[in-house]
Design an enzyme around this catalytic site. Structure first.
Site, PDB file in Angstrom:
ATOM      1  N   GLY A  15       0.837  -1.210   0.000  1.00 33.06           N
ATOM      2  CA  GLY A  15       0.000   0.000   0.000  1.00 33.06           C
ATOM      3  C   GLY A  15       0.865   1.250   0.000  1.00 33.06           C
ATOM      4  O   GLY A  15       1.884   1.308   0.680  1.00 33.06           O
ATOM      5  N   ARG A  29      19.596  10.506  -2.661  1.00 32.76           N
ATOM      6  CA  ARG A  29      20.602  11.540  -2.356  1.00 32.76           C
ATOM      7  C   ARG A  29      21.693  11.011  -1.432  1.00 32.76           C
ATOM      8  O   ARG A  29      22.842  11.453  -1.514  1.00 32.76           O
ATOM      9  CB  ARG A  29      19.909  12.769  -1.749  1.00 32.76           C
ATOM     10  N   ARG A  76       1.146  -4.954  -5.959  1.00 30.30           N
ATOM     11  CA  ARG A  76       1.160  -6.226  -5.216  1.00 30.30           C
ATOM     12  C   ARG A  76       1.397  -7.291  -6.277  1.00 30.30           C
ATOM     13  O   ARG A  76       0.810  -7.230  -7.353  1.00 30.30           O
ATOM     14  CB  ARG A  76      -0.157  -6.430  -4.492  1.00 30.30           C
ATOM     15  N   ASP A 107       4.839  -5.250   6.066  1.00 29.11           N
ATOM     16  CA  ASP A 107       5.396  -6.560   6.430  1.00 29.11           C
ATOM     17  C   ASP A 107       5.378  -7.574   5.290  1.00 29.11           C
ATOM     18  O   ASP A 107       6.242  -8.449   5.232  1.00 29.11           O
ATOM     19  CB  ASP A 107       4.753  -7.112   7.713  1.00 29.11           C
ATOM     20  N   THR A 130       3.876   2.652   5.712  1.00 27.52           N
ATOM     21  CA  THR A 130       2.466   2.242   5.727  1.00 27.52           C
ATOM     22  C   THR A 130       1.708   3.155   6.678  1.00 27.52           C
ATOM     23  O   THR A 130       2.238   3.525   7.722  1.00 27.52           O
ATOM     24  CB  THR A 130       2.302   0.753   6.162  1.00 27.52           C
ATOM     25  N   ASP A 132      -0.730   2.489   8.509  1.00 25.31           N
ATOM     26  CA  ASP A 132      -1.345   1.810   9.664  1.00 25.31           C
ATOM     27  C   ASP A 132      -0.494   1.827  10.943  1.00 25.31           C
ATOM     28  O   ASP A 132      -1.007   1.524  12.021  1.00 25.31           O
ATOM     29  CB  ASP A 132      -1.647   0.347   9.314  1.00 25.31           C
ATOM     30  N   ASP A 134       1.556  -0.331  11.860  1.00 26.23           N
ATOM     31  CA  ASP A 134       1.394  -1.669  12.450  1.00 26.23           C
ATOM     32  C   ASP A 134       2.657  -2.512  12.363  1.00 26.23           C
ATOM     33  O   ASP A 134       2.588  -3.727  12.216  1.00 26.23           O
ATOM     34  CB  ASP A 134       0.221  -2.393  11.760  1.00 26.23           C
ATOM     35  N   ARG A 176      -7.253  -2.645   9.970  1.00 25.40           N
ATOM     36  CA  ARG A 176      -7.898  -3.958  10.013  1.00 25.40           C
ATOM     37  C   ARG A 176      -7.464  -4.737  11.260  1.00 25.40           C
ATOM     38  O   ARG A 176      -8.285  -5.377  11.896  1.00 25.40           O
ATOM     39  CB  ARG A 176      -7.527  -4.740   8.749  1.00 25.40           C
TER      40      ARG A 176
END
Ligand code: ATP
Length: 328
Positions: A15, A29, A76, A107, A130, A132, A134, A176
């Site tokens: 994502g 750089r 993906r 992950d 990401t 999230d 997470d 989620r």
């Protein structure tokens, strides 16, 4: 002795998240600073298997620090999960003369990288990108700060209309498996209730709490709901339940969706991404591999990718308590 690194490949995968461009810029750089080459790999593992590469110089990444999304695009890939796909990717990297990889993603991206390293002994370092937040081994992932600010801004606007019409709004936000976005943005936006995957408030307690809130004089309410909240009902089912059990409320639903991923990255995300890019490249140059760069206590730290993938990112329990007290 590990092979001397003279060309690094960088890609974004999974994502997209605001701040990924700032991370790409930093990787490119830092390579230029150390007089090594940097190759952009387009569309994540898909592009690696297609040989979709472009040499990037310090000037190739002008004027992208403030932009959302990822200039390298993201994808993906099911094919990369096969041995044949990974062999193709490896032979393309060798043909291009790439010696090591910086993987910006979540992950899934790191799991793919670990398998790739295990098969081909190819040096890799991960950067957590990401919204999230997470990922174990870092207090913050790139994109999270921007996302919670986006959510707070949206809820502020929803509150204006909620309070004008004495409405109850269920606002669904991303998350989620973890409730970081819901909890932090919920506290920041002054939500009356926050429903997260880590805690099962239960429908009865939700109704009780809303009744208490109404009795205390509140005429409108905002309930922030993480996608994976533990009550196990989606926002529309929650609305139906409250419609049935609290007919005095005019209930509305707002699903924020993909707008949470977009927008110009916050200053925090830009600085975090810049720091992580430097650390990632310099770690590879020091001969390190299979690590993720993280920020812990405001310092750049390495965590083994294996731990980063397997470990669980925990919710801040103190914040949960603050949220309870604030809804009094
Ligand atoms: P986000 O947290 O935003 O979803 P992510 O990196 O976890 O990001 P995924 O779609 O899970 O996103 O993973 C990105 C890509 O990594 C996958 O499309 C796939 O190509 C590769 N990948 C994931 N798991 C594996 C695996 N077990 N083996 C090989 N490749 C994998």
């Amino acid at each position: 002795m590990s092979k001397k690194i003279s060309k690094i490949g960088v890609m974004t995968s999974g994502g997209d998240a605001p701040g990924m461009n700032a991370a790409i810029r930093s990787v490119v750089r830092t390579c230029a600073y150390h007089n090594i080459e940097c190759v952009g790999i387009y569309r994540g593992y898909e592009g690696m298997m297609d040989g979709d590469f472009k040499l990037l110089t310090a000037r190739s990444v002008n004027h992208i620090i403030h932009t959302g999304g990822t200039v390298l695009k993201s994808a993906r890939s099911a094919e990369f999960k096969t041995k044949e796909g990974r062999k193709k990717a490896h032979s393309n990297l060798i043909k291009e003369g790439i010696d090591a990889l910086v993987l910006i993603g979540g992950d899934g991206t790191f799991t793919g990288g670990l398998i790739f390293n295990n098969e081909f002994n190819f040096p890799i370092i991960g950067i957590p990108g990401t919204i999230d937040n997470d990922i174990y081994g870092t207090n913050f992932t790139i994109g999270y700060d921007t996302a919670i600010n986006t959510v707070v801004e949206a809820i502020d606007k929803i509150r204006d209309t909620a309070s004008s019409h004495k409405r109850l709004f269920f606002v669904e936000v991303m998350g989620r498996d973890v409730g970081h976005i819901a909890l932090n943005a919920g506290v920041g936006a002054g939500a009356e209730e926050i429903l997260i995957p880590e805690e099962d408030l239960g429908l009865d307690r939700l109704v009780e709490s809303l009744k208490r809130s109404k009795a205390s004089g509140k005429s409108s309410s905002i309930v922030v709901v993480a996608e994976g909240d533990k009550i196990g009902k989606n926002v529309f089912e929650l609305k139906d339940y409250i419609d049935e059990n609290m007919p005095e409320y005019d209930v509305r639903v707002s699903v924020l969706g993909h707008m949470q991923r977009g927008g110009s990255p916050s200053c925090f995300d830009r600085v975090l991404a810049s720091r992580m890019g430097v650390k990632a490249v310099e770690s590879l140059l020091e001969g390190k591999t299979n690590y993720m760069v993280g920020i812990l206590d405001n310092k750049m730290e390495l965590t083994s990718l294996d731990k980063a993938v397997k470990g669980k990112s925990e919710i801040n329990m103190e914040l949960l308590r603050v949220s309870d007290i604030m809804t009094t």
